[in-house]
Design a protein around this motif. Sequence first.
Motif, PDB file in Angstrom:
ATOM      1  N   PHE A  95       2.844   2.240   5.510  1.00 22.06           N
ATOM      2  CA  PHE A  95       4.309   2.237   5.448  1.00 22.06           C
ATOM      3  C   PHE A  95       4.912   2.146   6.843  1.00 22.06           C
ATOM      4  N   LEU A  96       4.381   2.935   7.773  1.00 20.39           N
ATOM      5  CA  LEU A  96       4.901   2.899   9.146  1.00 20.39           C
ATOM      6  C   LEU A  96       4.632   1.543   9.798  1.00 20.39           C
ATOM      7  N   ALA A  97       3.455   0.972   9.521  1.00 25.66           N
ATOM      8  CA  ALA A  97       3.153  -0.349  10.068  1.00 25.66           C
ATOM      9  C   ALA A  97       4.067  -1.406   9.461  1.00 25.66           C
ATOM     10  N   GLY A  98       4.357  -1.264   8.173  1.00 30.17           N
ATOM     11  CA  GLY A  98       5.285  -2.193   7.534  1.00 30.17           C
ATOM     12  C   GLY A  98       6.682  -2.083   8.113  1.00 30.17           C
ATOM     13  N   MET A  99       7.118  -0.861   8.370  1.00 37.62           N
ATOM     14  CA  MET A  99       8.418  -0.663   8.993  1.00 37.62           C
ATOM     15  C   MET A  99       8.457  -1.303  10.382  1.00 37.62           C
ATOM     16  N   ALA A 100       7.360  -1.164  11.113  1.00 39.76           N
ATOM     17  CA  ALA A 100       7.283  -1.764  12.449  1.00 39.76           C
ATOM     18  C   ALA A 100       7.340  -3.290  12.360  1.00 39.76           C
ATOM     19  N   ALA A 101       6.696  -3.869  11.334  1.00 42.06           N
ATOM     20  CA  ALA A 101       6.727  -5.326  11.159  1.00 42.06           C
ATOM     21  C   ALA A 101       8.141  -5.801  10.856  1.00 42.06           C
ATOM     22  N   PHE A 102       8.844  -5.083  10.000  1.00 40.68           N
ATOM     23  CA  PHE A 102      10.222  -5.461   9.708  1.00 40.68           C
ATOM     24  C   PHE A 102      11.119  -5.267  10.931  1.00 40.68           C
ATOM     25  N   ALA A 103      10.849  -4.214  11.704  1.00 44.11           N
ATOM     26  CA  ALA A 103      11.619  -4.007  12.939  1.00 44.11           C
ATOM     27  C   ALA A 103      11.428  -5.178  13.894  1.00 44.11           C
ATOM     28  N   ALA A 104      10.184  -5.664  13.995  1.00 50.78           N
ATOM     29  CA  ALA A 104       9.922  -6.831  14.834  1.00 50.78           C
ATOM     30  C   ALA A 104      10.675  -8.048  14.307  1.00 50.78           C
ATOM     31  N   GLY A 105      10.753  -8.168  12.973  1.00 46.67           N
ATOM     32  CA  GLY A 105      11.521  -9.258  12.386  1.00 46.67           C
ATOM     33  C   GLY A 105      12.994  -9.180  12.735  1.00 46.67           C
ATOM     34  N   HIS A 106      13.538  -7.970  12.747  1.00 48.65           N
ATOM     35  CA  HIS A 106      14.953  -7.815  13.113  1.00 48.65           C
ATOM     36  C   HIS A 106      15.184  -8.164  14.582  1.00 48.65           C
ATOM     37  N   VAL A 107      14.205  -7.851  15.426  1.00 49.69           N
ATOM     38  CA  VAL A 107      14.305  -8.255  16.839  1.00 49.69           C
ATOM     39  C   VAL A 107      14.338  -9.777  16.941  1.00 49.69           C
ATOM     40  N   CYS A 108      13.517 -10.439  16.143  1.00 49.75           N
ATOM     41  CA  CYS A 108      13.520 -11.913  16.132  1.00 49.75           C
ATOM     42  C   CYS A 108      14.863 -12.450  15.657  1.00 49.75           C
ATOM     43  N   TYR A 109      15.415 -11.847  14.620  1.00 52.60           N
ATOM     44  CA  TYR A 109      16.736 -12.269  14.151  1.00 52.60           C
ATOM     45  C   TYR A 109      17.795 -12.055  15.236  1.00 52.60           C
ATOM     46  N   LEU A 110      17.748 -10.902  15.892  1.00 57.34           N
ATOM     47  CA  LEU A 110      18.720 -10.628  16.954  1.00 57.34           C
ATOM     48  C   LEU A 110      18.594 -11.640  18.087  1.00 57.34           C
ATOM     49  N   THR A 111      17.355 -11.988  18.445  1.00 61.06           N
ATOM     50  CA  THR A 111      17.138 -13.003  19.478  1.00 61.06           C
ATOM     51  C   THR A 111      17.752 -14.328  19.059  1.00 61.06           C
ATOM     52  N   LEU A 112      17.549 -14.697  17.799  1.00 61.20           N
ATOM     53  CA  LEU A 112      18.108 -15.941  17.277  1.00 61.20           C
ATOM     54  C   LEU A 112      19.631 -15.914  17.314  1.00 61.20           C
ATOM     55  N   PHE A 113      20.215 -14.819  16.858  1.00 58.97           N
ATOM     56  CA  PHE A 113      21.671 -14.742  16.775  1.00 58.97           C
ATOM     57  C   PHE A 113      22.334 -14.752  18.150  1.00 58.97           C
ATOM     58  N   ARG A 114      21.630 -14.227  19.147  1.00 59.14           N
ATOM     59  CA  ARG A 114      22.211 -14.169  20.491  1.00 59.14           C
ATOM     60  C   ARG A 114      22.096 -15.498  21.238  1.00 59.14           C
ATOM     61  N   THR A 115      21.198 -16.354  20.801  1.00 56.53           N
ATOM     62  CA  THR A 115      20.956 -17.585  21.559  1.00 56.53           C
ATOM     63  C   THR A 115      21.386 -18.845  20.823  1.00 56.53           C
ATOM     64  N   ALA A 116      21.751 -18.733  19.548  1.00 58.23           N
ATOM     65  CA  ALA A 116      22.114 -19.924  18.773  1.00 58.23           C
ATOM     66  C   ALA A 116      23.515 -19.772  18.201  1.00 58.23           C
ATOM     67  N   GLY A 117      24.223 -20.892  18.158  1.00 54.98           N
ATOM     68  CA  GLY A 117      25.548 -20.875  17.567  1.00 54.98           C
ATOM     69  C   GLY A 117      26.583 -20.223  18.461  1.00 54.98           C
ATOM     70  N   SER A 118      27.805 -20.225  17.993  1.00 51.27           N
ATOM     71  CA  SER A 118      28.903 -19.596  18.719  1.00 51.27           C
ATOM     72  C   SER A 118      29.484 -18.495  17.858  1.00 51.27           C
ATOM     73  N   PRO A 119      30.002 -17.427  18.458  1.00 51.81           N
ATOM     74  CA  PRO A 119      30.507 -16.294  17.672  1.00 51.81           C
ATOM     75  C   PRO A 119      31.576 -16.728  16.672  1.00 51.81           C
ATOM     76  N   ARG A 120      31.469 -16.215  15.452  1.00 53.63           N
ATOM     77  CA  ARG A 120      32.460 -16.500  14.417  1.00 53.63           C
ATOM     78  C   ARG A 120      33.498 -15.394  14.322  1.00 53.63           C
ATOM     79  N   SER A 175       0.840  -1.199   0.000  1.00 50.93           N
ATOM     80  CA  SER A 175       0.000   0.000   0.000  1.00 50.93           C
ATOM     81  C   SER A 175       0.873   1.247   0.000  1.00 50.93           C
ATOM     82  N   ASP A 176       0.410   2.288  -0.643  1.00 51.73           N
ATOM     83  CA  ASP A 176       1.145   3.558  -0.682  1.00 51.73           C
ATOM     84  C   ASP A 176       0.776   4.483   0.474  1.00 51.73           C
ATOM     85  N   ALA A 177      -0.167   4.087   1.308  1.00 53.06           N
ATOM     86  CA  ALA A 177      -0.624   4.943   2.404  1.00 53.06           C
ATOM     87  C   ALA A 177       0.458   5.056   3.476  1.00 53.06           C
ATOM     88  N   ASP A 178       0.611   6.253   4.054  1.00 53.09           N
ATOM     89  CA  ASP A 178       1.627   6.477   5.078  1.00 53.09           C
ATOM     90  C   ASP A 178       1.455   5.573   6.298  1.00 53.09           C
TER      91      ASP A 178
END
Length: 221
Positions: free
Chosen positions: A76-101, A70-73
């Motif tokens: 756009f802000l809601a979409g940005m918030a959804a992607f921000a939530a996705g980045h939080v999920c990625y950060l949670t995953l990266f902090r709890t899985a695997g060992s630092p490379r 949608s082109d509505a403002d």
Amino acid sequence: MRAARFLLVAFGLVAAADLVFVLTGADAGHTVAKSLLLPLLAACAVLRGAPRALVAALLCGWAGDVLLLSDADPAFLAGMAAFAAGHVCYLTLFRTAGSPRVRAGLLVPGYAVVLVTLVVLLWPDLPAGLRVPVAAYSALLTAMACAAAGRFGLVAGLGGALFMVSDTLIATSLADWPQPPYPGFWVMLTYAAAQFLLVQGTLGERQVPAATYGEVRSTTP
């Protein structure tokens, strides 16, 4: 695993079709293809035993994709918030899985310089109501990209970097900066590749220890 491969092939075909739709201006096709991309990738990840945080990140990205159609403002802000939530999920995953490379001290300064430079340059040209949201989102995106490289190495790190490229193209369009030819094509190309590489990099690293364990076990009398 055959079902997972089928879904991965389907993701690739839909991504290729979407790029064609963007290049040819077929808006209806683009709407359908873009809406299918991350559900296919998320289903593939589930079949490969993906952790919940990774699946959640992909579903948040799917919500963002749909909202940004949608082109509505407000959308756009809601979409940005959804992607921000996705980045939080990625950060949670990266902090709890695997060992630092890679040591964080080797990556953080470079990513921080990119973030500060980009925000400072974009700030005067962004619409006033988007300056703070874009700056906050950019900080979260940069943290995710840095963590992907530090925790899971080259493949996931490249995915994070391409995510930054895709969203930077969107940000520069909001600031009315000059765009490359067919900007929508480059946005979708880097975005689809980013999500794919984040999944591949994450699941590939998670599967290495199990494979190694199996090899050791098979050679043990």
